[in-house]
Motif scaffolding. Structure first.
Motif, PDB file in Angstrom:
ATOM      1  N   ARG A  22       9.184 -16.816  48.310  1.00 52.88           N
ATOM      2  CA  ARG A  22       9.513 -18.211  48.611  1.00 52.88           C
ATOM      3  C   ARG A  22       8.624 -19.143  47.804  1.00 52.88           C
ATOM      4  N   THR A  26       9.779 -21.845  44.933  1.00 54.43           N
ATOM      5  CA  THR A  26       9.392 -23.253  45.042  1.00 54.43           C
ATOM      6  C   THR A  26       8.707 -23.724  43.765  1.00 54.43           C
ATOM      7  N   ARG A  30      10.094 -26.583  41.211  1.00 50.58           N
ATOM      8  CA  ARG A  30       9.260 -27.750  40.886  1.00 50.58           C
ATOM      9  C   ARG A  30       9.061 -27.898  39.383  1.00 50.58           C
TER      10      ARG A  30
END
Length: 162
Positions: A22, A26, A30
């Motif tokens: 996860r 992320t 980003r």
């Protein structure tokens, strides 16, 4: 004692593995957002200085076989790509193919970045191909698990070979 220790460590290891995935997703998301933000700023700067970088970018679609390895399967889907001819030294200039990752592609993918700098240096045609089943290049049967058999790196790379 040893058995209870193992029973405690296994869930902890599983949680750590899932959580790290996860976190990596992320971070990847980003980084992509920052790249897009930087490219949008570059586009605004170029436009403000009187240049029209989008005039060289064309969006197009190609009908792809859903399964390149089964000639009996006639199902197709449309796959989006962008072309930038701004630096292309016709007809013998090289072609640089940017294959999109796990997400949509944008005009910016053929307007900014290291590959664009290299295209300018070498007089190359720039192509950005959206990855199958991402962005607007979605399988017409949807993204149900049973329809994802054709979402593989082998299927995605076949176009790049031809």
């Amino acid at each position: 004692m040893l058995f209870s220790l193992v029973r405690c460590l296994i869930p902890l290891l599983l949680f750590s593995y899932v959580d790290s995935g996860r976190i990596l997703r992320t971070i990847k998301q980003r980084v992509r957002e920052l790249q897009l933000q930087k490219n949008k700023q570059l586009l605004l700067t170029l436009t403000a200085s009187g240049q029209q970088p989008l005039q060289h970018v064309k969006e197009a679609w190609i009908h792809q076989p859903l399964n390149h390895f089964n000639r009996q399967d006639v199902n197709t889907f449309t796959q989006r790509f962008f072309v930038n001819e701004a630096y292309w030294q016709r007809p013998d200039g090289p072609v640089f193919l940017f294959i999109g990752g796990e997400g949509p592609i944008y005009e910016f993918d053929v307007l900014a970045g290291h590959h664009v700098d290299m295209a300018e240096e070498h007089g190359a045609l720039l192509l950005a191909l959206e990855h199958r089943f991402y962005g607007d290049s979605i399988n017409p049967d949807g993204l149900k698990t049973e329809n994802l058999a054709d979402l593989s790196s082998q299927q995605a790379l076949v176009l790049a070979l031809f």
